[in-house]
Design a protein around this motif. Structure first.
Motif, PDB file in Angstrom:
ATOM      1  N   LYS A   1     -35.559 -21.518   9.478  1.00 37.65           N
ATOM      2  CA  LYS A   1     -36.024 -20.362   8.864  1.00 37.65           C
ATOM      3  C   LYS A   1     -35.809 -19.338  10.016  1.00 37.65           C
ATOM      4  O   LYS A   1     -35.626 -18.089   9.426  1.00 37.65           O
ATOM      5  N   GLU A   2     -35.904 -19.496  11.346  1.00 34.30           N
ATOM      6  CA  GLU A   2     -35.457 -18.230  12.278  1.00 34.30           C
ATOM      7  C   GLU A   2     -33.924 -17.983  12.154  1.00 34.30           C
ATOM      8  O   GLU A   2     -33.696 -16.849  12.150  1.00 34.30           O
ATOM      9  N   LEU A   3     -33.404 -18.916  11.830  1.00 36.94           N
ATOM     10  CA  LEU A   3     -31.986 -18.727  11.858  1.00 36.94           C
ATOM     11  C   LEU A   3     -31.651 -17.889  10.313  1.00 36.94           C
ATOM     12  O   LEU A   3     -30.728 -17.085  10.656  1.00 36.94           O
ATOM     13  N   GLU A   4     -32.256 -18.138   9.280  1.00 32.18           N
ATOM     14  CA  GLU A   4     -32.107 -17.607   8.233  1.00 32.18           C
ATOM     15  C   GLU A   4     -32.441 -15.915   8.128  1.00 32.18           C
ATOM     16  O   GLU A   4     -31.927 -15.150   7.759  1.00 32.18           O
ATOM     17  N   THR A   5     -33.667 -15.825   9.263  1.00 32.05           N
ATOM     18  CA  THR A   5     -34.070 -14.297   9.387  1.00 32.05           C
ATOM     19  C   THR A   5     -32.925 -13.472  10.119  1.00 32.05           C
ATOM     20  O   THR A   5     -32.978 -12.397   9.714  1.00 32.05           O
ATOM     21  N   VAL A   6     -32.216 -14.147  11.045  1.00 28.19           N
ATOM     22  CA  VAL A   6     -31.076 -13.530  11.703  1.00 28.19           C
ATOM     23  C   VAL A   6     -30.074 -13.014  10.533  1.00 28.19           C
ATOM     24  O   VAL A   6     -29.501 -11.939  10.602  1.00 28.19           O
ATOM     25  N   ILE A   7     -29.779 -14.003   9.640  1.00 32.40           N
ATOM     26  CA  ILE A   7     -28.816 -13.884   8.591  1.00 32.40           C
ATOM     27  C   ILE A   7     -29.183 -12.860   7.623  1.00 32.40           C
ATOM     28  O   ILE A   7     -28.489 -11.745   7.292  1.00 32.40           O
ATOM     29  N   ASP A   8     -30.506 -13.028   7.327  1.00 31.56           N
ATOM     30  CA  ASP A   8     -30.907 -11.869   6.284  1.00 31.56           C
ATOM     31  C   ASP A   8     -30.881 -10.377   7.020  1.00 31.56           C
ATOM     32  O   ASP A   8     -30.602  -9.564   6.220  1.00 31.56           O
ATOM     33  N   ALA A   9     -31.136 -10.273   8.297  1.00 26.99           N
ATOM     34  CA  ALA A   9     -31.147  -9.130   8.873  1.00 26.99           C
ATOM     35  C   ALA A   9     -29.668  -8.570   9.108  1.00 26.99           C
ATOM     36  O   ALA A   9     -29.382  -7.182   8.977  1.00 26.99           O
ATOM     37  N   ALA A  10     -28.637  -9.279   9.099  1.00 25.43           N
ATOM     38  CA  ALA A  10     -27.371  -9.173   9.347  1.00 25.43           C
ATOM     39  C   ALA A  10     -26.829  -8.615   7.866  1.00 25.43           C
ATOM     40  O   ALA A  10     -26.217  -7.603   7.944  1.00 25.43           O
ATOM     41  N   VAL A  11     -27.363  -9.442   6.906  1.00 21.02           N
ATOM     42  CA  VAL A  11     -26.613  -8.823   5.408  1.00 21.02           C
ATOM     43  C   VAL A  11     -27.298  -7.574   5.073  1.00 21.02           C
ATOM     44  O   VAL A  11     -26.543  -6.814   4.565  1.00 21.02           O
ATOM     45  N   TYR A  12     -28.517  -7.431   5.612  1.00 18.02           N
ATOM     46  CA  TYR A  12     -29.128  -6.264   5.133  1.00 18.02           C
ATOM     47  C   TYR A  12     -28.621  -5.030   5.722  1.00 18.02           C
ATOM     48  O   TYR A  12     -28.325  -4.016   5.079  1.00 18.02           O
ATOM     49  N   TYR A  13     -28.102  -5.091   7.152  1.00 14.24           N
ATOM     50  CA  TYR A  13     -27.503  -4.157   7.845  1.00 14.24           C
ATOM     51  C   TYR A  13     -26.098  -3.788   7.103  1.00 14.24           C
ATOM     52  O   TYR A  13     -25.573  -2.774   7.167  1.00 14.24           O
ATOM     53  N   MET A  14     -25.464  -4.907   6.477  1.00 17.53           N
ATOM     54  CA  MET A  14     -24.187  -4.439   5.970  1.00 17.53           C
ATOM     55  C   MET A  14     -24.282  -4.054   4.530  1.00 17.53           C
ATOM     56  O   MET A  14     -23.065  -3.313   4.133  1.00 17.53           O
ATOM     57  N   LYS A  15     -25.482  -4.303   3.860  1.00 21.66           N
ATOM     58  CA  LYS A  15     -25.393  -3.849   2.634  1.00 21.66           C
ATOM     59  C   LYS A  15     -25.246  -2.227   2.177  1.00 21.66           C
ATOM     60  O   LYS A  15     -26.145  -1.478   3.030  1.00 21.66           O
ATOM     61  N   LYS A  16     -24.703  -1.965   1.134  1.00 18.32           N
ATOM     62  CA  LYS A  16     -24.488  -0.841   1.049  1.00 18.32           C
ATOM     63  C   LYS A  16     -25.479  -0.169  -0.020  1.00 18.32           C
ATOM     64  O   LYS A  16     -25.717  -0.806  -0.815  1.00 18.32           O
ATOM     65  N   VAL A  17     -26.340   0.747   0.468  1.00 17.21           N
ATOM     66  CA  VAL A  17     -27.505   1.147  -0.366  1.00 17.21           C
ATOM     67  C   VAL A  17     -27.221   2.730  -1.031  1.00 17.21           C
ATOM     68  O   VAL A  17     -26.345   3.245  -0.542  1.00 17.21           O
TER      69      VAL A  17
END
Length: 215
Positions: A199-215
Motif C-alpha cells: 500500500k505504501e508503494l501504491e501511494t507513491v505510484i498514485d502520487a506520480a500518476v496524479y502529477y503526470m495527469k493532464k487536468v
C-alpha cells in the motif's frame, strides 16, 4: 553449423553458466556469504578456472547483477509489447509500468534485497563508474518503454507536458526502489509497520500518476 564444443564457444557457455549459477547463489545467500570457491564447486570447475573467466569476485558480482536486471526485463516485456497494452492511453500505460515495481517487490523480494547489498558493495569497494557501464545499461533498458508511453500520453492528451521527463522518471525510480529495499529490510523503529508495504508503494505510484495527469 556452429560447433558448441569449439574452444571459444565452450568458454562462453562456461562463463554464462557461472554468471547464472552465481546469480542464484547470491539471491539465496547474499553476496558476502558466497565465496568464489563455492561458485566454482557449484559450476563443477576449479576455482583457478573461474578466476581466468573473472579476474575478481567483484567482476563476477557485477556480471550477475547485470544478468538479473536483463532477466527482469524479459519477465515484463511480453506484457508491455502486447496490443492490449498499447491500445491504452499513455497515462494508463505509465501507471501500469509503474505498478510493475509492485510485482517486482512482491514476486522477487530476494532480488530487491540484493540490490541494496550490491549498492553497499559498490560504495565500500569504491568501484569505478566505468566498471558499471553495462550494469547501468541493463537498468536503463526500462526507460525507453516509459518514454514511449509518455509520448503516447502527450498525443492522446492524457498526460501533461513535463519539462524534464527523464529526471521525473529517475526521481520516481530512485524513490520507489529505495522504499522497496527499506520495507524488505524489516521493521526497525517501534512505530514501523511494514505489513502494508504494498500500500505504501501504491501511494507513491498514485502520487506520480496524479502529477503526470493532464487536468
Amino acid at each position: 553449423m556452429e560447433n558448441e564444443f569449439e574452444p571459444q564457444n565452450f568458454r562462453c557457455k562456461r562463463i554464462n553458466h557461472a554468471i547464472e549459477v552465481s546469480a542464484q547463489m547470491f539471491l539465496q545467500s547474499g553476496i558476502d556469504n558466497v565465496k568464489m570457491t563455492d561458485i566454482a564447486d557449484e559450476c563443477g570447475i576449479g576455482v583457478a578456472t573461474l578466476y581466468r573467466y573473472f579476474s575478481s569476485k567483484t567482476e563476477l558480482v557485477i556480471s550477475a547483477m547485470t544478468y538479473m536486471w536483463e532477466e527482469t526485463k524479459k519477465m515484463f516485456s511480453g506484457v508491455f509489447e502486447s496490443p492490449s497494452f498499447k491500445e491504452q492511453t499513455g497515462l494508463k500505460q505509465c501507471s501500469d509500468l509503474m505498478r510493475m515495481f509492485i510485482v517486482l517487490y512482491e514476486s522477487r523480494p530476494a532480488f530487491m534485497k540484493l540490490l541494496g547489498e550490491f549498492d553497499l558493495m559498490v560504495l565500500r569497494e569504491k568501484i569505478p563508474k566505468e566498471k558499471l557501464v553495462d550494469y547501468e545499461k541493463s537498468i536503463l533498458n526500462f526507460y525507453p518503454v516509459f518514454e514511449s508511453a509518455y509520448h503516447t500520453g502527450l498525443k492522446d492528451n492524457s498526460i501533461r507536458e513535463i519539462e524534464n521527463f527523464q529526471l521525473f522518471y529517475v526521481s520516481f525510480a530512485h524513490t520507489y526502489m529505495e522504499l522497496g529495499k527499506k520495507l524488505l529490510q524489516g521493521e526497525i523503529l517501534p512505530s514501523d509497520d511494514f505489513s502494508l508495504g504494498a500500500k505504501e508503494l501504491e501511494t507513491v505510484i498514485d502520487a506520480a500518476v496524479y502529477y503526470m495527469k493532464k487536468v
